[in-house]
Design an enzyme around this catalytic site. Structure first.
Site, PDB file in Angstrom:
ATOM      1  CD  GLN A   1      -6.967  -0.934   1.032  1.00  0.00           C
ATOM      2  OE1 GLN A   1      -7.765  -1.472   0.297  1.00  0.00           O
ATOM      3  NE2 GLN A   1      -7.216   0.228   1.588  1.00  0.00           N
TER       4      GLN A   1
ATOM      5  CG  LEU B   1      14.344   7.145  -9.214  1.00  0.00           C
ATOM      6  CD1 LEU B   1      14.739   5.729  -8.797  1.00  0.00           C
ATOM      7  CD2 LEU B   1      14.454   7.295 -10.730  1.00  0.00           C
ATOM      8  CG  ASP B   2      11.423  12.160  -5.593  1.00  0.00           C
ATOM      9  OD1 ASP B   2      10.699  11.241  -6.021  1.00  0.00           O
ATOM     10  OD2 ASP B   2      11.087  12.892  -4.635  1.00  0.00           O
TER      11      ASP B   2
ATOM     12  CE  LYS C   1      -3.108   1.991  -3.627  1.00  0.00           C
ATOM     13  NZ  LYS C   1      -1.990   1.950  -2.666  1.00  0.00           N
ATOM     14  N   GLY C   2      -2.663   7.084  -5.883  1.00  0.00           N
ATOM     15  CA  GLY C   2      -3.456   8.299  -6.100  1.00  0.00           C
ATOM     16  C   GLY C   2      -2.803   9.215  -7.107  1.00  0.00           C
TER      17      GLY C   2
ATOM     18  N   GLY D   1       8.618  13.042  -7.969  1.00  0.00           N
ATOM     19  CA  GLY D   1       8.103  14.034  -7.025  1.00  0.00           C
ATOM     20  C   GLY D   1       6.599  13.865  -6.900  1.00  0.00           C
TER      21      GLY D   1
ATOM     22  N   GLY E   1      -5.811   5.934   1.722  1.00  0.00           N
ATOM     23  CA  GLY E   1      -5.484   7.360   1.775  1.00  0.00           C
ATOM     24  C   GLY E   1      -4.664   7.649   0.543  1.00  0.00           C
ATOM     25  CG  HIS E   2      -5.606   6.597  -2.851  1.00  0.00           C
ATOM     26  ND1 HIS E   2      -6.347   5.919  -3.787  1.00  0.00           N
ATOM     27  CD2 HIS E   2      -5.150   5.634  -2.003  1.00  0.00           C
ATOM     28  CE1 HIS E   2      -6.331   4.632  -3.510  1.00  0.00           C
ATOM     29  NE2 HIS E   2      -5.627   4.432  -2.423  1.00  0.00           N
TER      30      HIS E   2
ATOM     31  N   GLY F   1       0.823  -1.213   0.000  1.00  0.00           N
ATOM     32  CA  GLY F   1       0.000   0.000   0.000  1.00  0.00           C
ATOM     33  C   GLY F   1       0.851   1.254   0.000  1.00  0.00           C
ATOM     34  CG  ASP F   2       0.358   4.014   2.244  1.00  0.00           C
ATOM     35  OD1 ASP F   2      -0.772   4.427   1.928  1.00  0.00           O
ATOM     36  OD2 ASP F   2       0.635   3.579   3.365  1.00  0.00           O
TER      37      ASP F   2
HETATM   38  P1  GDP Z   1      -1.398   5.653  -2.285  1.00  0.00           P
HETATM   39  O1  GDP Z   1      -2.117   5.210  -1.066  1.00  0.00           O
HETATM   40  O2  GDP Z   1      -0.810   4.506  -3.053  1.00  0.00           O
HETATM   41  O3  GDP Z   1      -2.176   6.568  -3.159  1.00  0.00           O
HETATM   42  O4  GDP Z   1      -0.127   6.489  -1.763  1.00  0.00           O
HETATM   43  P2  GDP Z   1      -0.180   7.647  -0.632  1.00  0.00           P
HETATM   44  O5  GDP Z   1      -0.805   8.846  -1.251  1.00  0.00           O
HETATM   45  O6  GDP Z   1      -0.734   7.127   0.634  1.00  0.00           O
HETATM   46  O7  GDP Z   1       1.372   7.855  -0.375  1.00  0.00           O
HETATM   47  C1  GDP Z   1       2.239   8.248  -1.376  1.00  0.00           C
HETATM   48  C2  GDP Z   1       2.851   9.603  -0.981  1.00  0.00           C
HETATM   49  O8  GDP Z   1       3.950   9.867  -1.815  1.00  0.00           O
HETATM   50  C3  GDP Z   1       1.910  10.779  -1.178  1.00  0.00           C
HETATM   51  O9  GDP Z   1       2.199  11.743  -0.194  1.00  0.00           O
HETATM   52  C4  GDP Z   1       2.257  11.307  -2.563  1.00  0.00           C
HETATM   53  O10 GDP Z   1       2.002  12.684  -2.716  1.00  0.00           O
HETATM   54  C5  GDP Z   1       3.740  11.035  -2.598  1.00  0.00           C
HETATM   55  N1  GDP Z   1       4.280  10.700  -3.921  1.00  0.00           N
HETATM   56  C6  GDP Z   1       3.723   9.987  -4.923  1.00  0.00           C
HETATM   57  N2  GDP Z   1       4.601   9.828  -5.939  1.00  0.00           N
HETATM   58  C7  GDP Z   1       5.737  10.440  -5.557  1.00  0.00           C
HETATM   59  C8  GDP Z   1       7.042  10.588  -6.155  1.00  0.00           C
HETATM   60  O11 GDP Z   1       7.324  10.111  -7.257  1.00  0.00           O
HETATM   61  N3  GDP Z   1       7.972  11.278  -5.418  1.00  0.00           N
HETATM   62  C9  GDP Z   1       7.698  11.806  -4.190  1.00  0.00           C
HETATM   63  N4  GDP Z   1       8.661  12.460  -3.545  1.00  0.00           N
HETATM   64  N5  GDP Z   1       6.506  11.688  -3.609  1.00  0.00           N
HETATM   65  C10 GDP Z   1       5.545  11.008  -4.279  1.00  0.00           C
HETATM   66  P1  IMO Z   2      -3.782   2.802   0.501  1.00  0.00           P
HETATM   67  O1  IMO Z   2      -4.915   2.630  -0.471  1.00  0.00           O
HETATM   68  C1  IMO Z   2      -1.308   1.047   3.639  1.00  0.00           C
HETATM   69  C2  IMO Z   2      -3.263  -1.783   6.354  1.00  0.00           C
HETATM   70  C3  IMO Z   2      -3.434  -1.366   7.805  1.00  0.00           C
HETATM   71  C4  IMO Z   2      -3.331  -2.718   8.479  1.00  0.00           C
HETATM   72  C5  IMO Z   2      -4.054  -3.648   7.493  1.00  0.00           C
HETATM   73  C6  IMO Z   2      -5.517  -3.910   7.849  1.00  0.00           C
HETATM   74  O2  IMO Z   2      -3.586   4.180   1.004  1.00  0.00           O
HETATM   75  O3  IMO Z   2      -2.538   2.156  -0.055  1.00  0.00           O
HETATM   76  P2  IMO Z   2      -7.730  -2.436   7.679  1.00  0.00           P
HETATM   77  O4  IMO Z   2      -8.095  -1.147   8.320  1.00  0.00           O
HETATM   78  O5  IMO Z   2      -7.768  -2.406   6.182  1.00  0.00           O
HETATM   79  O6  IMO Z   2      -8.486  -3.615   8.227  1.00  0.00           O
HETATM   80  O7  IMO Z   2      -6.193  -2.680   8.113  1.00  0.00           O
HETATM   81  O8  IMO Z   2      -3.980  -2.989   6.233  1.00  0.00           O
HETATM   82  N1  IMO Z   2      -3.831  -0.844   5.357  1.00  0.00           N
HETATM   83  C7  IMO Z   2      -3.087  -0.041   4.589  1.00  0.00           C
HETATM   84  N2  IMO Z   2      -1.756   0.178   4.561  1.00  0.00           N
HETATM   85  N3  IMO Z   2      -2.104   1.675   2.763  1.00  0.00           N
HETATM   86  C8  IMO Z   2      -3.444   1.445   2.746  1.00  0.00           C
HETATM   87  O9  IMO Z   2      -4.245   1.955   1.790  1.00  0.00           O
HETATM   88  C9  IMO Z   2      -3.993   0.598   3.720  1.00  0.00           C
HETATM   89  N4  IMO Z   2      -5.251   0.189   4.003  1.00  0.00           N
HETATM   90  C10 IMO Z   2      -5.122  -0.694   5.004  1.00  0.00           C
HETATM   91  O10 IMO Z   2      -2.402  -0.499   8.210  1.00  0.00           O
HETATM   92  O11 IMO Z   2      -1.992  -3.138   8.525  1.00  0.00           O
HETATM   93 MG    MG Z   3      -2.156   5.587   0.973  1.00  0.00          MG
END
Ligand code: GDP
Ligand code: IMO
Ligand code: MG
Length: 427
Positions: free
Chosen positions: A223, A331-332, A16-17, A414, A40-41, A12-13
Protein backbone atom coordinates in the site's frame (compact mmCIF):
# COMPACT_ATOMS: atom_id res chain seq x y z
CA UNK A 1 25.71 -3.93 4.87
CA UNK A 2 22.43 -2.08 5.17
CA UNK A 3 18.82 -2.46 6.21
CA UNK A 4 16.62 -0.62 3.73
CA UNK A 5 12.89 0.03 4.13
CA UNK A 6 11.00 0.59 0.91
CA UNK A 7 7.57 2.24 1.20
CA UNK A 8 4.85 3.63 -1.04
CA UNK A 9 4.89 7.45 -0.84
CA UNK A 10 1.43 7.95 -2.41
CA UNK A 11 -1.82 5.89 -2.49
CA UNK A 12 -0.24 2.54 -3.40
CA UNK A 13 0.74 0.96 -6.74
CA UNK A 14 3.83 3.16 -7.00
CA UNK A 15 5.92 0.30 -8.37
CA UNK A 16 7.15 -1.15 -5.06
CA UNK A 17 7.26 -4.68 -6.51
CA UNK A 18 9.48 -3.67 -9.39
CA UNK A 19 11.86 -1.65 -7.24
CA UNK A 20 12.01 -4.41 -4.60
CA UNK A 21 12.83 -6.98 -7.27
CA UNK A 22 15.52 -4.66 -8.66
CA UNK A 23 17.14 -3.95 -5.27
CA UNK A 24 16.77 -7.60 -4.18
CA UNK A 25 19.75 -8.43 -6.40
CA UNK A 26 21.98 -7.02 -3.67
CA UNK A 27 19.91 -8.11 -0.68
CA UNK A 28 20.10 -11.33 1.34
CA UNK A 29 16.66 -11.08 2.92
CA UNK A 30 13.42 -9.58 1.56
CA UNK A 31 10.70 -9.07 4.17
CA UNK A 32 6.99 -8.15 3.98
CA UNK A 33 5.80 -6.54 7.23
CA UNK A 34 2.18 -5.34 6.83
CA UNK A 35 -0.93 -5.63 4.68
CA UNK A 36 -2.07 -8.81 3.04
CA UNK A 37 -3.31 -9.91 -0.34
CA UNK A 38 -4.93 -6.51 -0.86
CA UNK A 39 -1.47 -5.76 -2.28
CA UNK A 40 -0.71 -6.45 -5.92
CA UNK A 41 2.96 -6.14 -6.82
CA UNK A 42 3.87 -6.69 -10.45
CA UNK A 43 7.38 -7.75 -11.32
CA UNK A 44 8.56 -8.13 -14.90
CA UNK A 45 11.71 -10.21 -15.15
CA UNK A 46 13.25 -11.76 -18.27
CA UNK A 47 10.16 -10.79 -20.25
CA UNK A 48 7.79 -12.59 -17.88
CA UNK A 49 5.20 -10.89 -15.70
CA UNK A 50 4.64 -12.06 -12.11
CA UNK A 51 1.80 -10.77 -9.96
CA UNK A 52 2.57 -11.16 -6.27
CA UNK A 53 0.06 -10.49 -3.50
CA UNK A 54 1.53 -12.00 -0.35
CA UNK A 55 4.94 -13.34 -1.24
CA UNK A 56 7.80 -10.81 -1.06
CA UNK A 57 9.01 -9.58 -4.45
CA UNK A 58 12.49 -11.05 -3.84
CA UNK A 59 11.12 -14.56 -4.51
CA UNK A 60 12.34 -14.61 -8.12
CA UNK A 61 15.94 -14.96 -6.87
CA UNK A 62 16.46 -18.50 -5.56
CA UNK A 63 19.31 -17.49 -3.23
CA UNK A 64 17.35 -14.84 -1.31
CA UNK A 65 15.45 -15.60 1.85
CA UNK A 66 11.91 -14.19 1.73
CA UNK A 67 10.05 -13.60 4.98
CA UNK A 68 6.48 -12.71 5.99
CA UNK A 69 6.45 -10.81 9.28
CA UNK A 70 3.96 -10.72 12.14
CA UNK A 71 2.42 -7.45 10.88
CA UNK A 72 0.97 -9.15 7.78
CA UNK A 73 -2.50 -10.73 7.63
CA UNK A 74 -2.35 -13.97 5.65
CA UNK A 75 -5.12 -15.80 3.82
CA UNK A 76 -3.89 -19.44 3.75
CA UNK A 77 -5.87 -20.29 0.63
CA UNK A 78 -4.35 -17.35 -1.27
CA UNK A 79 -0.88 -18.12 0.08
CA UNK A 80 -1.04 -21.74 -1.10
CA UNK A 81 -2.40 -20.72 -4.49
CA UNK A 82 0.36 -18.16 -4.89
CA UNK A 83 3.22 -20.51 -3.94
CA UNK A 84 1.81 -23.25 -6.18
CA UNK A 85 1.69 -20.80 -9.07
CA UNK A 86 5.32 -19.87 -8.45
CA UNK A 87 6.42 -23.52 -8.17
CA UNK A 88 4.65 -24.28 -11.49
CA UNK A 89 6.75 -21.51 -13.05
CA UNK A 90 9.93 -23.13 -11.72
CA UNK A 91 10.47 -20.71 -8.82
CA UNK A 92 11.73 -22.10 -5.55
CA UNK A 93 9.83 -21.22 -2.36
CA UNK A 94 12.06 -23.32 -0.09
CA UNK A 95 13.59 -20.36 1.71
CA UNK A 96 10.24 -18.67 2.33
CA UNK A 97 9.25 -18.33 6.01
CA UNK A 98 6.21 -16.96 7.89
CA UNK A 99 6.10 -15.65 11.45
CA UNK A 100 3.93 -17.71 13.84
CA UNK A 101 2.58 -14.36 15.10
CA UNK A 102 1.10 -13.49 11.70
CA UNK A 103 -2.70 -13.27 11.83
CA UNK A 104 -4.88 -15.40 9.57
CA UNK A 105 -7.63 -14.09 7.29
CA UNK A 106 -10.63 -16.39 7.73
CA UNK A 107 -13.73 -16.79 5.51
CA UNK A 108 -15.82 -14.76 7.96
CA UNK A 109 -13.45 -11.81 7.45
CA UNK A 110 -14.19 -11.80 3.72
CA UNK A 111 -17.91 -11.98 4.43
CA UNK A 112 -17.70 -9.14 6.95
CA UNK A 113 -15.70 -7.01 4.49
CA UNK A 114 -18.53 -7.39 1.94
CA UNK A 115 -21.27 -6.72 4.53
CA UNK A 116 -19.47 -3.60 5.82
CA UNK A 117 -19.04 -2.19 2.33
CA UNK A 118 -22.68 -2.80 1.45
CA UNK A 119 -23.81 -1.17 4.68
CA UNK A 120 -21.69 1.93 3.95
CA UNK A 121 -23.57 2.36 0.65
CA UNK A 122 -22.51 5.58 -1.08
CA UNK A 123 -19.84 6.08 1.62
CA UNK A 124 -18.18 2.78 0.78
CA UNK A 125 -14.38 2.71 1.05
CA UNK A 126 -13.90 0.66 -2.11
CA UNK A 127 -11.92 -2.05 -0.32
CA UNK A 128 -10.28 -4.87 -2.20
CA UNK A 129 -12.79 -7.24 -0.56
CA UNK A 130 -10.01 -9.48 0.75
CA UNK A 131 -11.08 -9.39 4.41
CA UNK A 132 -8.19 -7.12 5.42
CA UNK A 133 -10.10 -4.67 7.67
CA UNK A 134 -12.05 -7.34 9.58
CA UNK A 135 -8.87 -9.45 10.10
CA UNK A 136 -7.00 -6.49 11.62
CA UNK A 137 -10.12 -5.62 13.65
CA UNK A 138 -10.09 -9.12 15.18
CA UNK A 139 -6.37 -8.81 15.88
CA UNK A 140 -6.97 -5.56 17.79
CA UNK A 141 -10.02 -7.07 19.51
CA UNK A 142 -7.85 -10.02 20.61
CA UNK A 143 -10.02 -12.63 18.93
CA UNK A 144 -7.75 -13.26 15.96
CA UNK A 145 -6.29 -16.60 14.91
CA UNK A 146 -2.54 -16.60 14.31
CA UNK A 147 -0.38 -18.94 12.25
CA UNK A 148 0.81 -20.42 15.58
CA UNK A 149 -2.76 -21.62 16.26
CA UNK A 150 -3.45 -22.56 12.65
CA UNK A 151 -0.63 -25.12 12.63
CA UNK A 152 -1.71 -26.62 15.98
CA UNK A 153 -5.05 -28.48 15.49
CA UNK A 154 -5.87 -28.51 19.20
CA UNK A 155 -5.39 -24.76 19.62
CA UNK A 156 -7.22 -24.09 16.37
CA UNK A 157 -10.24 -26.15 17.44
CA UNK A 158 -10.44 -24.28 20.72
CA UNK A 159 -10.07 -20.74 19.44
CA UNK A 160 -12.20 -21.29 16.32
CA UNK A 161 -15.07 -22.74 18.33
CA UNK A 162 -15.31 -19.58 20.42
CA UNK A 163 -14.81 -17.06 17.71
CA UNK A 164 -17.04 -18.76 15.13
CA UNK A 165 -19.93 -19.00 17.59
CA UNK A 166 -19.75 -15.23 18.04
CA UNK A 167 -19.39 -14.55 14.30
CA UNK A 168 -22.28 -16.86 13.41
CA UNK A 169 -24.50 -15.13 15.92
CA UNK A 170 -23.60 -11.82 14.32
CA UNK A 171 -24.28 -13.08 10.79
CA UNK A 172 -27.58 -14.79 11.54
CA UNK A 173 -29.07 -12.40 14.10
CA UNK A 174 -27.86 -9.01 12.91
CA UNK A 175 -26.98 -9.35 9.25
CA UNK A 176 -29.71 -11.66 8.00
CA UNK A 177 -27.05 -13.95 6.63
CA UNK A 178 -26.09 -17.60 6.90
CA UNK A 179 -23.83 -19.27 9.46
CA UNK A 180 -20.54 -21.05 8.76
CA UNK A 181 -20.22 -24.73 9.66
CA UNK A 182 -17.66 -25.12 12.45
CA UNK A 183 -16.64 -28.71 11.64
CA UNK A 184 -16.20 -28.05 7.96
CA UNK A 185 -14.16 -24.91 8.56
CA UNK A 186 -12.03 -26.63 11.21
CA UNK A 187 -11.21 -29.53 8.86
CA UNK A 188 -10.30 -27.21 5.99
CA UNK A 189 -8.11 -24.97 8.16
CA UNK A 190 -6.37 -27.88 9.92
CA UNK A 191 -5.40 -29.04 6.44
CA UNK A 192 -4.14 -25.56 5.50
CA UNK A 193 -2.22 -25.48 8.79
CA UNK A 194 -0.47 -28.76 7.97
CA UNK A 195 0.51 -27.38 4.55
CA UNK A 196 1.80 -24.14 6.06
CA UNK A 197 3.67 -25.72 8.99
CA UNK A 198 6.98 -26.20 7.11
CA UNK A 199 7.08 -22.46 6.39
CA UNK A 200 6.81 -21.31 10.00
CA UNK A 201 9.88 -19.76 11.62
CA UNK A 202 10.66 -16.94 14.05
CA UNK A 203 11.03 -14.02 11.65
CA UNK A 204 12.27 -11.65 14.35
CA UNK A 205 15.17 -13.99 15.14
CA UNK A 206 15.98 -14.52 11.46
CA UNK A 207 16.06 -10.78 10.72
CA UNK A 208 17.99 -9.81 13.86
CA UNK A 209 20.55 -12.58 13.29
CA UNK A 210 21.00 -11.42 9.70
CA UNK A 211 21.55 -7.85 10.93
CA UNK A 212 24.21 -9.11 13.39
CA UNK A 213 25.90 -10.99 10.56
CA UNK A 214 26.05 -7.79 8.51
CA UNK A 215 23.76 -9.02 5.74
CA UNK A 216 21.67 -6.78 3.46
CA UNK A 217 17.99 -6.65 4.29
CA UNK A 218 15.16 -5.16 2.26
CA UNK A 219 11.81 -4.47 3.92
CA UNK A 220 9.09 -4.36 1.26
CA UNK A 221 6.13 -2.15 2.09
CA UNK A 222 2.64 -2.69 0.70
CA UNK A 223 0.00 0.00 0.00
CA UNK A 224 1.15 3.60 0.52
CA UNK A 225 1.53 6.39 3.09
CA UNK A 226 -1.88 7.93 2.31
CA UNK A 227 -3.56 4.56 2.95
CA UNK A 228 -2.01 4.35 6.44
CA UNK A 229 -4.55 3.81 9.23
CA UNK A 230 -3.12 6.72 11.26
CA UNK A 231 -1.46 8.97 8.71
CA UNK A 232 -3.60 8.39 5.62
CA UNK A 233 -6.86 9.89 4.37
CA UNK A 234 -8.95 8.33 7.16
CA UNK A 235 -11.42 6.63 6.85
CA UNK A 236 -10.49 5.98 3.19
CA UNK A 237 -7.47 3.95 4.20
CA UNK A 238 -6.44 0.37 4.72
CA UNK A 239 -6.34 -1.17 8.21
CA UNK A 240 -2.57 -1.57 8.53
CA UNK A 241 0.43 0.77 8.63
CA UNK A 242 2.13 1.15 5.25
CA UNK A 243 4.55 3.75 6.73
CA UNK A 244 8.22 2.96 7.36
CA UNK A 245 7.91 2.64 11.15
CA UNK A 246 5.77 -0.47 10.63
CA UNK A 247 8.80 -2.36 9.30
CA UNK A 248 10.04 -2.55 12.90
CA UNK A 249 6.72 -3.39 14.51
CA UNK A 250 5.73 -5.82 11.78
CA UNK A 251 8.87 -7.95 12.04
CA UNK A 252 10.22 -7.51 15.57
CA UNK A 253 13.24 -5.32 14.83
CA UNK A 254 14.27 -2.21 16.76
CA UNK A 255 14.22 1.23 15.03
CA UNK A 256 17.96 1.70 15.66
CA UNK A 257 18.59 -1.13 13.19
CA UNK A 258 17.12 0.67 10.15
CA UNK A 259 19.70 2.40 7.93
CA UNK A 260 17.73 3.89 5.04
CA UNK A 261 14.17 4.58 4.02
CA UNK A 262 13.26 4.85 0.34
CA UNK A 263 9.93 6.29 -0.77
CA UNK A 264 8.55 5.01 -4.06
CA UNK A 265 6.57 7.62 -5.98
CA UNK A 266 5.16 7.58 -9.47
CA UNK A 267 6.11 10.54 -11.68
CA UNK A 268 2.35 11.26 -11.47
CA UNK A 269 -0.13 9.83 -8.98
CA UNK A 270 -2.91 7.24 -8.89
CA UNK A 271 -5.53 6.04 -6.46
CA UNK A 272 -7.84 2.98 -6.43
CA UNK A 273 -11.00 3.04 -4.35
CA UNK A 274 -12.88 6.01 -2.92
CA UNK A 275 -11.73 9.18 -1.14
CA UNK A 276 -10.56 12.70 -2.00
CA UNK A 277 -7.71 13.17 -4.47
CA UNK A 278 -6.83 16.86 -5.13
CA UNK A 279 -4.84 16.48 -8.37
CA UNK A 280 -7.20 13.93 -9.94
CA UNK A 281 -7.67 14.44 -13.69
CA UNK A 282 -11.07 13.69 -15.17
CA UNK A 283 -10.01 14.80 -18.63
CA UNK A 284 -7.94 13.64 -21.59
CA UNK A 285 -4.71 13.96 -19.57
CA UNK A 286 -6.11 11.53 -16.99
CA UNK A 287 -7.12 9.19 -19.81
CA UNK A 288 -3.62 9.52 -21.29
CA UNK A 289 -1.96 8.54 -18.01
CA UNK A 290 -4.32 5.59 -17.53
CA UNK A 291 -3.76 4.34 -21.07
CA UNK A 292 0.00 4.91 -21.30
CA UNK A 293 0.66 3.78 -17.72
CA UNK A 294 -1.76 0.86 -18.02
CA UNK A 295 -3.34 1.97 -14.75
CA UNK A 296 -5.65 -0.90 -13.85
CA UNK A 297 -5.51 -2.57 -10.41
CA UNK A 298 -3.33 -5.69 -10.10
CA UNK A 299 -5.60 -7.15 -7.43
CA UNK A 300 -9.10 -6.09 -8.51
CA UNK A 301 -8.64 -4.95 -12.13
CA UNK A 302 -10.37 -1.65 -11.33
CA UNK A 303 -9.31 1.38 -13.43
CA UNK A 304 -7.02 3.54 -11.30
CA UNK A 305 -7.84 7.22 -10.85
CA UNK A 306 -4.96 9.30 -12.26
CA UNK A 307 -3.63 12.78 -11.56
CA UNK A 308 -0.60 15.10 -11.61
CA UNK A 309 2.33 14.68 -9.22
CA UNK A 310 1.53 16.22 -5.84
CA UNK A 311 4.50 17.60 -3.87
CA UNK A 312 2.30 18.41 -0.85
CA UNK A 313 1.88 14.65 -0.60
CA UNK A 314 5.53 13.79 -1.24
CA UNK A 315 6.70 16.29 1.42
CA UNK A 316 4.18 14.75 3.82
CA UNK A 317 5.45 11.25 2.97
CA UNK A 318 9.03 12.46 3.47
CA UNK A 319 8.17 13.71 6.95
CA UNK A 320 6.05 10.76 8.12
CA UNK A 321 8.49 8.14 6.84
CA UNK A 322 11.78 10.00 7.30
CA UNK A 323 12.63 9.45 3.64
CA UNK A 324 16.31 9.40 2.70
CA UNK A 325 15.67 8.97 -1.00
CA UNK A 326 12.90 8.86 -3.57
CA UNK A 327 12.53 6.28 -6.31
CA UNK A 328 10.56 7.96 -9.10
CA UNK A 329 8.84 5.35 -11.25
CA UNK A 330 6.98 5.46 -14.56
CA UNK A 331 8.76 8.56 -15.86
CA UNK A 332 8.43 7.00 -19.34
CA UNK A 333 4.63 7.30 -19.12
CA UNK A 334 4.89 11.12 -19.29
CA UNK A 335 6.80 11.08 -22.62
CA UNK A 336 4.72 12.76 -25.32
CA UNK A 337 2.90 15.25 -23.11
CA UNK A 338 3.23 18.88 -24.22
CA UNK A 339 3.31 20.18 -20.66
CA UNK A 340 3.33 18.55 -17.24
CA UNK A 341 1.86 20.07 -14.09
CA UNK A 342 3.17 19.64 -10.53
CA UNK A 343 1.12 20.60 -7.52
CA UNK A 344 3.16 22.32 -4.80
CA UNK A 345 0.43 23.78 -2.56
CA UNK A 346 -3.32 23.80 -2.09
CA UNK A 347 -5.91 26.58 -1.94
CA UNK A 348 -8.16 25.87 1.03
CA UNK A 349 -11.06 28.24 1.73
CA UNK A 350 -9.22 31.16 0.13
CA UNK A 351 -5.90 30.47 1.88
CA UNK A 352 -2.76 28.83 0.50
CA UNK A 353 -1.61 25.79 2.48
CA UNK A 354 1.60 23.82 2.00
CA UNK A 355 1.01 21.00 4.51
CA UNK A 356 -1.27 18.01 3.94
CA UNK A 357 -4.55 18.54 5.84
CA UNK A 358 -5.79 16.24 8.60
CA UNK A 359 -9.39 15.59 7.59
CA UNK A 360 -10.94 14.40 4.35
CA UNK A 361 -13.47 17.24 4.67
CA UNK A 362 -10.62 19.73 4.36
CA UNK A 363 -8.81 17.68 1.72
CA UNK A 364 -11.90 17.46 -0.47
CA UNK A 365 -12.12 21.30 -0.47
CA UNK A 366 -8.43 21.67 -1.43
CA UNK A 367 -7.72 23.00 -4.91
CA UNK A 368 -4.26 22.22 -6.28
CA UNK A 369 -1.97 25.13 -7.16
CA UNK A 370 0.21 24.05 -10.07
CA UNK A 371 3.61 24.81 -11.50
CA UNK A 372 3.91 24.09 -15.21
CA UNK A 373 6.84 22.21 -16.66
CA UNK A 374 7.63 21.64 -20.35
CA UNK A 375 7.27 18.02 -21.51
CA UNK A 376 9.47 15.91 -23.81
CA UNK A 377 8.66 13.85 -26.85
CA UNK A 378 11.43 11.24 -26.84
CA UNK A 379 10.89 7.60 -25.91
CA UNK A 380 13.05 7.14 -22.78
CA UNK A 381 12.43 3.43 -22.17
CA UNK A 382 15.86 2.43 -23.46
CA UNK A 383 17.83 5.08 -21.57
CA UNK A 384 19.99 3.84 -18.69
CA UNK A 385 22.00 6.95 -17.73
CA UNK A 386 20.69 10.16 -16.17
CA UNK A 387 22.68 12.34 -18.56
CA UNK A 388 21.02 10.61 -21.55
CA UNK A 389 17.51 11.65 -20.48
CA UNK A 390 15.97 14.60 -22.38
CA UNK A 391 16.81 17.90 -20.64
CA UNK A 392 13.14 18.51 -19.77
CA UNK A 393 12.84 15.08 -18.14
CA UNK A 394 15.90 15.87 -16.00
CA UNK A 395 14.42 19.26 -15.09
CA UNK A 396 11.16 17.57 -14.12
CA UNK A 397 13.01 15.15 -11.81
CA UNK A 398 15.00 18.02 -10.28
CA UNK A 399 11.74 19.86 -9.60
CA UNK A 400 10.18 16.79 -7.95
CA UNK A 401 13.26 16.43 -5.76
CA UNK A 402 13.41 20.14 -4.89
CA UNK A 403 9.71 20.41 -3.98
CA UNK A 404 9.73 17.11 -2.05
CA UNK A 405 12.95 17.98 -0.23
CA UNK A 406 14.35 14.51 -0.95
CA UNK A 407 17.09 13.41 -3.37
CA UNK A 408 16.14 10.97 -6.13
CA UNK A 409 18.13 7.70 -6.04
CA UNK A 410 16.24 5.53 -8.53
CA UNK A 411 14.34 6.30 -11.75
CA UNK A 412 11.99 3.90 -13.51
CA UNK A 413 11.69 4.13 -17.30
CA UNK A 414 9.72 0.93 -17.90
CA UNK A 415 8.30 -2.13 -16.13
CA UNK A 416 11.30 -4.38 -16.91
CA UNK A 417 13.97 -5.13 -14.33
CA UNK A 418 16.65 -3.46 -16.45
CA UNK A 419 14.56 -0.34 -17.17
CA UNK A 420 15.96 1.31 -14.09
CA UNK A 421 18.45 4.14 -13.54
CA UNK A 422 20.37 3.81 -10.29
CA UNK A 423 21.79 7.15 -9.17
CA UNK A 424 22.99 6.15 -5.69
CA UNK A 425 24.46 3.00 -4.26
CA UNK A 426 22.07 1.96 -1.49
CA UNK A 427 24.05 -0.99 -0.09
P1 GDP B 1 3.07 -1.81 -6.44
O1 GDP B 1 1.77 -2.22 -5.87
O2 GDP B 1 3.62 -0.57 -5.80
O3 GDP B 1 4.08 -2.89 -6.50
O4 GDP B 1 2.77 -1.38 -7.96
P2 GDP B 1 1.89 -2.24 -9.01
O5 GDP B 1 2.72 -3.41 -9.43
O6 GDP B 1 0.53 -2.48 -8.50
O7 GDP B 1 1.74 -1.18 -10.18
C1 GDP B 1 2.83 -0.65 -10.84
C2 GDP B 1 2.73 -1.04 -12.33
O8 GDP B 1 3.64 -0.26 -13.06
C3 GDP B 1 3.13 -2.48 -12.61
O9 GDP B 1 2.36 -2.94 -13.70
C4 GDP B 1 4.60 -2.40 -12.98
O10 GDP B 1 5.01 -3.43 -13.84
C5 GDP B 1 4.63 -1.07 -13.69
N1 GDP B 1 5.88 -0.31 -13.53
C6 GDP B 1 6.70 -0.21 -12.46
N2 GDP B 1 7.69 0.67 -12.71
C7 GDP B 1 7.48 1.15 -13.95
C8 GDP B 1 8.14 2.14 -14.77
O11 GDP B 1 9.14 2.76 -14.38
N3 GDP B 1 7.59 2.37 -16.00
C9 GDP B 1 6.48 1.71 -16.45
N4 GDP B 1 6.02 2.00 -17.67
N5 GDP B 1 5.85 0.79 -15.73
C10 GDP B 1 6.34 0.52 -14.49
P1 IMO C 1 -0.31 -2.19 -3.28
O1 IMO C 1 0.57 -2.87 -2.27
C1 IMO C 1 -3.64 0.52 -4.03
C2 IMO C 1 -6.93 0.47 -1.14
C3 IMO C 1 -8.28 -0.06 -1.61
C4 IMO C 1 -9.20 0.79 -0.76
C5 IMO C 1 -8.45 0.89 0.57
C6 IMO C 1 -8.90 -0.13 1.62
O2 IMO C 1 -0.52 -2.93 -4.54
O3 IMO C 1 0.15 -0.76 -3.46
P2 IMO C 1 -8.52 -2.75 1.90
O4 IMO C 1 -8.90 -3.89 1.03
O5 IMO C 1 -7.05 -2.65 2.17
O6 IMO C 1 -9.31 -2.67 3.17
O7 IMO C 1 -8.94 -1.44 1.05
O8 IMO C 1 -7.08 0.66 0.25
N1 IMO C 1 -5.79 -0.45 -1.33
C7 IMO C 1 -4.85 -0.29 -2.27
N2 IMO C 1 -4.73 0.62 -3.26
N3 IMO C 1 -2.69 -0.40 -3.86
C8 IMO C 1 -2.76 -1.31 -2.85
O9 IMO C 1 -1.75 -2.15 -2.57
C9 IMO C 1 -3.90 -1.31 -2.04
N4 IMO C 1 -4.31 -2.07 -0.99
C10 IMO C 1 -5.46 -1.52 -0.58
O10 IMO C 1 -8.46 0.18 -2.98
O11 IMO C 1 -9.28 2.09 -1.28
MG1 MG D 1 -0.16 -2.68 -6.50
Amino acid sequence: MATVVLIGAQWGDEGKGKVTDYLARNADLVVRYQGGNNAGHTVVADGREYKLHLIPSGILYSDKQCLIGNGVVLDPQVFLREINGLIEQGISVEKLKISPRTHVIMPYHLKMDAIDEERRGTNKIGTTGRGIGPAYTDKASRVGIRIAELVDPESLAEVLENVLAEKNQLFTEYHDSTAFDYKEMLETYIEYGQKLAPFVADVSILVNDAIKEGRNILFEGAQGTLLDLDHGTYPYVTSSHPVAAAACLGTGVGPSKIDKVIGIAKAYITRVGEGPFPTELNDENGEYLRREGFEFGTTTGRPRRCGWFDAVISRYAARINGLDYLAVTKLDVLSGLEKILICNEYQLDGKVITEFPTTIKELSRCKPVYQEMPGWKEDITKIRKLEDLPANARKYLEKISELSGVPVAIIGVGPGRDQTLMLKNLY
